[in-house]
Design a protein around this motif. Sequence first.
Motif, mmCIF file in Angstrom:
data_model
loop_
_atom_site.group_PDB
_atom_site.id
_atom_site.type_symbol
_atom_site.label_atom_id
_atom_site.label_comp_id
_atom_site.label_asym_id
_atom_site.label_seq_id
_atom_site.Cartn_x
_atom_site.Cartn_y
_atom_site.Cartn_z
ATOM 1 N N SER A 25 11.726 -1.253 -12.903
ATOM 2 C CA SER A 25 10.598 -1.675 -11.850
ATOM 3 C C SER A 25 9.392 -0.622 -12.190
ATOM 4 C CB SER A 25 11.114 -1.274 -10.480
ATOM 5 O OG SER A 25 10.037 -1.524 -9.635
ATOM 6 N N GLU A 26 8.198 -1.153 -11.819
ATOM 7 C CA GLU A 26 6.878 -0.444 -11.938
ATOM 8 C C GLU A 26 6.763 0.419 -10.823
ATOM 9 O OE1 GLU A 26 5.920 -3.703 -9.079
ATOM 10 O OE2 GLU A 26 6.991 -3.763 -11.129
ATOM 11 N N ARG A 27 7.493 0.520 -9.652
ATOM 12 C CA ARG A 27 7.242 1.226 -8.545
ATOM 13 C C ARG A 27 8.530 2.237 -8.692
ATOM 14 N NH1 ARG A 27 7.946 -3.502 -5.008
ATOM 15 N NH2 ARG A 27 7.600 -4.513 -6.936
ATOM 16 N N PRO A 28 8.316 3.423 -7.815
ATOM 17 C CA PRO A 28 9.664 4.244 -7.625
ATOM 18 C C PRO A 28 10.471 3.634 -6.657
ATOM 19 C CG PRO A 28 7.357 5.468 -7.174
ATOM 20 C CD PRO A 28 7.123 4.044 -7.255
ATOM 21 N N LEU A 29 11.729 3.952 -6.881
ATOM 22 C CA LEU A 29 12.869 3.260 -5.938
ATOM 23 C C LEU A 29 13.837 4.521 -5.501
ATOM 24 C CD1 LEU A 29 14.279 0.589 -8.870
ATOM 25 C CD2 LEU A 29 12.659 0.235 -6.657
ATOM 26 N N ALA A 46 17.056 -3.071 -4.329
ATOM 27 C CA ALA A 46 16.457 -1.763 -4.259
ATOM 28 C C ALA A 46 15.035 -1.959 -3.710
ATOM 29 C CB ALA A 46 16.174 -1.609 -5.709
ATOM 30 N N GLY A 47 14.838 -0.690 -2.913
ATOM 31 C CA GLY A 47 13.750 -0.491 -2.386
ATOM 32 C C GLY A 47 12.957 0.868 -2.758
ATOM 33 N N GLY A 48 11.963 0.996 -2.451
ATOM 34 C CA GLY A 48 10.991 2.222 -2.474
ATOM 35 C C GLY A 48 9.677 1.930 -2.216
ATOM 36 N N GLY A 49 8.694 2.463 -3.117
ATOM 37 C CA GLY A 49 7.210 2.382 -3.176
ATOM 38 C C GLY A 49 6.486 3.620 -3.392
ATOM 39 N N GLN A 50 5.314 3.494 -3.246
ATOM 40 C CA GLN A 50 4.178 4.387 -3.572
ATOM 41 C C GLN A 50 4.738 5.741 -2.675
ATOM 42 O OE1 GLN A 50 0.232 3.389 -2.856
ATOM 43 N NE2 GLN A 50 -0.425 5.538 -3.610
ATOM 44 N N ASP A 51 4.487 6.914 -3.508
ATOM 45 C CA ASP A 51 4.946 8.220 -2.412
ATOM 46 C C ASP A 51 4.176 8.281 -1.152
ATOM 47 O OD1 ASP A 51 2.337 9.741 -2.869
ATOM 48 O OD2 ASP A 51 3.017 10.189 -4.732
ATOM 49 N N ALA A 52 4.752 9.016 -0.250
ATOM 50 C CA ALA A 52 4.319 9.297 1.119
ATOM 51 C C ALA A 52 2.828 9.820 1.158
ATOM 52 C CB ALA A 52 5.194 10.159 1.769
#
Length: 134
Positions: free
Chosen positions: A23-27, A43-49
Amino acid sequence: PTPARSARLFETKTLRLLYAFNSERPLNSAAISPLPHCPYLIAGGGQDAMSVTTTAAQQGKFETLFFDHAFGEELGCIGGHFGPVNTLAFAPHGRSYASGGEDGYIRIHHLDQEYFEAYEKKVTESGILAADKA
């Protein structure tokens, strides 16, 4: 440490890597469907907080990704969170899943009938027997 940008599926007896879904995003989390006729991994994640406050939810990629671990393909994604997705779990009956995000919400996602029919349709269209792929 660099955030993971892949979900890896291993065969449990030998720990042989079966698939690495990139994935191009962090998971941050992943779960496997409990239904044998729906061989899917989410799977899930996203940009850092730290960057969330300056980024629109769409740009942060705060969706749950769906992968077919029999065919090794990304199927699509479902959004809903306004921050990174940190935990995922399928319901034991496999007809829904829960996602927990850094936005403080737990969301229950009910899956459409099309989700349950998609794998058999793909097997039929490909001409491969389900037993050969599973």
